[in-house]
Design a protein around this motif. Structure first.
Motif, mmCIF file in Angstrom:
data_model
loop_
_atom_site.group_PDB
_atom_site.id
_atom_site.type_symbol
_atom_site.label_atom_id
_atom_site.label_comp_id
_atom_site.label_asym_id
_atom_site.label_seq_id
_atom_site.Cartn_x
_atom_site.Cartn_y
_atom_site.Cartn_z
ATOM 1 N N GLN A 2 84.827 66.943 -100.479
ATOM 2 C CA GLN A 2 83.994 66.833 -101.497
ATOM 3 C C GLN A 2 84.418 66.259 -102.631
ATOM 4 N N ASN A 3 83.591 65.295 -102.974
ATOM 5 C CA ASN A 3 83.892 64.718 -104.387
ATOM 6 C C ASN A 3 85.043 63.851 -104.471
ATOM 7 N N GLN A 4 85.609 63.368 -103.301
ATOM 8 C CA GLN A 4 87.000 62.652 -103.328
ATOM 9 C C GLN A 4 86.623 61.064 -102.810
ATOM 10 N N HIS A 5 85.338 60.857 -102.962
ATOM 11 C CA HIS A 5 84.992 59.478 -102.779
ATOM 12 C C HIS A 5 85.848 58.435 -103.608
ATOM 13 N N LYS A 6 85.968 57.424 -103.190
ATOM 14 C CA LYS A 6 86.474 56.135 -103.915
ATOM 15 C C LYS A 6 85.426 55.152 -103.994
ATOM 16 N N LEU A 7 85.469 54.577 -105.443
ATOM 17 C CA LEU A 7 84.118 53.541 -105.356
ATOM 18 C C LEU A 7 84.645 52.091 -104.893
ATOM 19 N N THR A 8 84.117 51.719 -103.876
ATOM 20 C CA THR A 8 84.410 50.689 -103.306
ATOM 21 C C THR A 8 83.786 49.260 -103.829
ATOM 22 N N SER A 58 78.043 69.907 -104.790
ATOM 23 C CA SER A 58 77.843 70.125 -103.253
ATOM 24 C C SER A 58 78.336 68.972 -102.549
ATOM 25 N N LYS A 59 78.840 69.470 -101.242
ATOM 26 C CA LYS A 59 79.443 68.682 -100.483
ATOM 27 C C LYS A 59 78.354 67.565 -99.976
ATOM 28 N N SER A 60 78.746 66.307 -100.016
ATOM 29 C CA SER A 60 78.194 65.097 -99.717
ATOM 30 C C SER A 60 78.903 64.060 -99.288
ATOM 31 N N ILE A 61 78.163 63.006 -98.628
ATOM 32 C CA ILE A 61 78.905 61.654 -98.225
ATOM 33 C C ILE A 61 78.198 60.853 -99.213
ATOM 34 N N ASN A 62 78.892 60.078 -100.069
ATOM 35 C CA ASN A 62 78.297 59.088 -101.153
ATOM 36 C C ASN A 62 78.609 57.749 -100.943
ATOM 37 N N LEU A 63 77.535 57.154 -100.583
ATOM 38 C CA LEU A 63 77.856 55.696 -100.335
ATOM 39 C C LEU A 63 77.318 54.601 -101.315
ATOM 40 N N PHE A 64 78.016 53.623 -101.879
ATOM 41 C CA PHE A 64 77.742 52.888 -102.990
ATOM 42 C C PHE A 64 77.632 51.551 -102.569
ATOM 43 N N ASP A 65 76.839 50.635 -103.244
ATOM 44 C CA ASP A 65 76.588 49.225 -103.104
ATOM 45 C C ASP A 65 76.648 48.775 -101.519
ATOM 46 N N LEU A 81 73.088 59.152 -101.385
ATOM 47 C CA LEU A 81 73.891 60.608 -101.144
ATOM 48 C C LEU A 81 73.383 61.219 -100.008
ATOM 49 N N VAL A 82 74.186 61.443 -99.110
ATOM 50 C CA VAL A 82 73.898 62.276 -97.888
ATOM 51 C C VAL A 82 74.437 63.589 -97.828
ATOM 52 N N PHE A 83 73.399 64.560 -98.005
ATOM 53 C CA PHE A 83 73.574 65.935 -97.753
ATOM 54 C C PHE A 83 73.434 66.487 -96.566
ATOM 55 N N GLN A 84 73.800 67.773 -95.936
ATOM 56 C CA GLN A 84 73.350 68.228 -94.754
ATOM 57 C C GLN A 84 72.031 67.994 -94.195
ATOM 58 N N HIS A 85 71.144 68.434 -95.218
ATOM 59 C CA HIS A 85 69.622 68.164 -94.798
ATOM 60 C C HIS A 85 68.845 67.171 -95.364
ATOM 61 N N LYS A 86 69.557 66.634 -96.299
ATOM 62 C CA LYS A 86 68.765 65.684 -97.286
ATOM 63 C C LYS A 86 69.533 64.446 -97.630
ATOM 64 N N ILE A 87 68.948 63.134 -97.577
ATOM 65 C CA ILE A 87 69.491 61.994 -97.979
ATOM 66 C C ILE A 87 68.696 61.505 -99.640
ATOM 67 N N PHE A 88 69.515 61.188 -100.425
ATOM 68 C CA PHE A 88 68.811 60.811 -101.564
ATOM 69 C C PHE A 88 69.199 59.323 -101.876
ATOM 70 N N LEU A 89 68.298 58.409 -101.912
ATOM 71 C CA LEU A 89 68.477 57.089 -102.151
ATOM 72 C C LEU A 89 68.124 56.727 -103.709
ATOM 73 N N ILE A 90 69.490 56.177 -104.451
ATOM 74 C CA ILE A 90 69.352 56.080 -105.803
ATOM 75 C C ILE A 90 69.365 54.491 -106.188
ATOM 76 N N GLU A 91 68.331 54.014 -107.158
ATOM 77 C CA GLU A 91 68.526 52.938 -107.671
ATOM 78 C C GLU A 91 68.919 52.997 -109.055
ATOM 79 N N VAL A 92 70.164 52.548 -109.538
ATOM 80 C CA VAL A 92 70.622 52.621 -110.931
ATOM 81 C C VAL A 92 70.136 51.377 -111.643
ATOM 82 N N LYS A 93 69.563 51.739 -112.850
ATOM 83 C CA LYS A 93 69.062 50.707 -113.864
ATOM 84 C C LYS A 93 69.707 51.191 -115.022
#
Length: 136
Positions: A2-8, A58-65, A81-93
């Motif tokens: 959880q939240n140990q993702h590294k920005l690649t 929350s526990k999630s798999i966070n994918l960037f770029d 952002l991939v959660f157990q039952h939901k996926i959030f697509l985020i466009e940053v401006k």
């Protein structure tokens, strides 16, 4: 995990080239503007990443770029952002200034020109991502 993702993600090749050229030659106004926009976009994505690290509990798999291709159509996703039952697509401006939204168009008051509609960009990514999932 959880939240140990590294920005690649890293600055785009175009941004890196313009940055190095800018220190050696005088860029055209168009290239300087492009460098500023690329840098602001990258800084916005970094800020979003660090905010997630600090506040997402929350526990999630966070994918960037993510750079994906579907039927010879390329698309880029800032954050998924991939959660157990939901996926959030985020466009940053990371825009500055004042904007007017009218008839599905965005207009920069500061630069007096139309800008790409971020909602349309997000909808395009959503459609292509859904189709990618469907094909997989």
């Amino acid at each position: 995990f959880q939240n140990q993702h590294k920005l690649t993600t890293h600055p785009s090749t175009e941004q890196q080239i313009l940055y190095f050229l800018n220190s050696r030659i005088k860029l055209t106004a168009k290239d300087r503007n492009r460098l500023v926009n690329l840098t602001k976009g990258y800084e916005g994505e970094l800020t979003f990443y660090y905010l997630l690290q600090e506040y997402l509990t929350s526990k999630s798999i966070n994918l960037f770029d993510l750079r994906l291709e579907l039927n010879k159509s390329e698309f880029q996703i800032d954050s998924l952002l991939v959660f157990q039952h939901k996926i959030f697509l985020i466009e940053v401006k990371n825009f500055d200034g004042d904007f007017v939204y009218h008839d599905d168009s965005w207009y920069s008051v500061n630069f007096k020109k139309d800008i790409q509609n971020p909602i349309q960009q997000l909808k395009r990514c959503e459609l292509l991502l859904k189709e990618t999932f469907h094909q997989l």
